[in-house]
Design a protein around this motif. Structure first.
Motif, PDB file in Angstrom:
ATOM      1  N   TRP A  53      -0.878   4.434  -5.123  1.00  0.00           N
ATOM      2  CA  TRP A  53      -0.795   3.555  -3.960  1.00  0.00           C
ATOM      3  C   TRP A  53      -2.174   3.243  -3.386  1.00  0.00           C
ATOM      4  N   ASN A  54      -3.111   4.197  -3.490  1.00  0.00           N
ATOM      5  CA  ASN A  54      -4.448   3.994  -2.926  1.00  0.00           C
ATOM      6  C   ASN A  54      -5.480   3.617  -3.971  1.00  0.00           C
ATOM      7  N   GLN A  85       5.953   5.362  -2.772  1.00  0.00           N
ATOM      8  CA  GLN A  85       4.859   6.337  -2.810  1.00  0.00           C
ATOM      9  C   GLN A  85       5.341   7.726  -3.165  1.00  0.00           C
ATOM     10  N   SER A 133       0.809  -1.214   0.000  1.00  0.00           N
ATOM     11  CA  SER A 133       0.000   0.000   0.000  1.00  0.00           C
ATOM     12  C   SER A 133       0.846   1.269   0.000  1.00  0.00           C
TER      13      SER A 133
END
Length: 125
Positions: A53-54, A101, A30
């Motif tokens: 990432w989300n 990220q 994540s």
């Protein structure tokens, strides 16, 4: 040890569909933007699609917009590429890649930190 393992490649007829999968391990899934790249013989590796990432933001190369769909399953640590209406020019080795990220999805291969071994996709006319 980070591992990205692609699967789902193969031979498909033009107009058909294929779904690629990339299973990630050894990282906090994540925390990573994920990308699919492809490389045809004699050509540079280029981005096909990316997902944040989300899962909120996605990117598609113009050549695949409206035909390919990227998605990710956080619970399975897996990113997918659904390839529809494939064309002979989609023939290439497809690679999964992970980017720590970043505030935006990045599209250059050199910006990605980890890579899978690649899976061959061949589209026959």
């Amino acid at each position: 040890q980070v591992q990205l393992v692609e699967s789902g490649g193969g031979l498909v007829q033009a107009g058909g569909s294929l779904r690629l999968s990339c299973a990630a391990s050894g990282l906090t899934f994540s925390n990573y933007n994920m990308g699919w790249f492809r490389q045809a013989p004699g050509k540079e590796r280029q981005i096909v699609s990316g997902i944040s990432w989300n899962g909120v933001n996605t990117f598609y190369a113009d050549s695949v917009k409206g035909r390919f769909i990227i998605s990710r399953d956080i619970d399975k640590n897996t990113v997918y590429l659904q390839m529809n209406s494939v064309k002979p020019e989609d023939t290439a080795v497809y690679y999964c890649a992970a980017d720590r990220q970043a505030p935006v999805l990045r599209i250059l291969a050199r910006q990605y930190d980890y890579w899978g071994q690649g899976t061959q996709v061949t589209v026959s006319s």
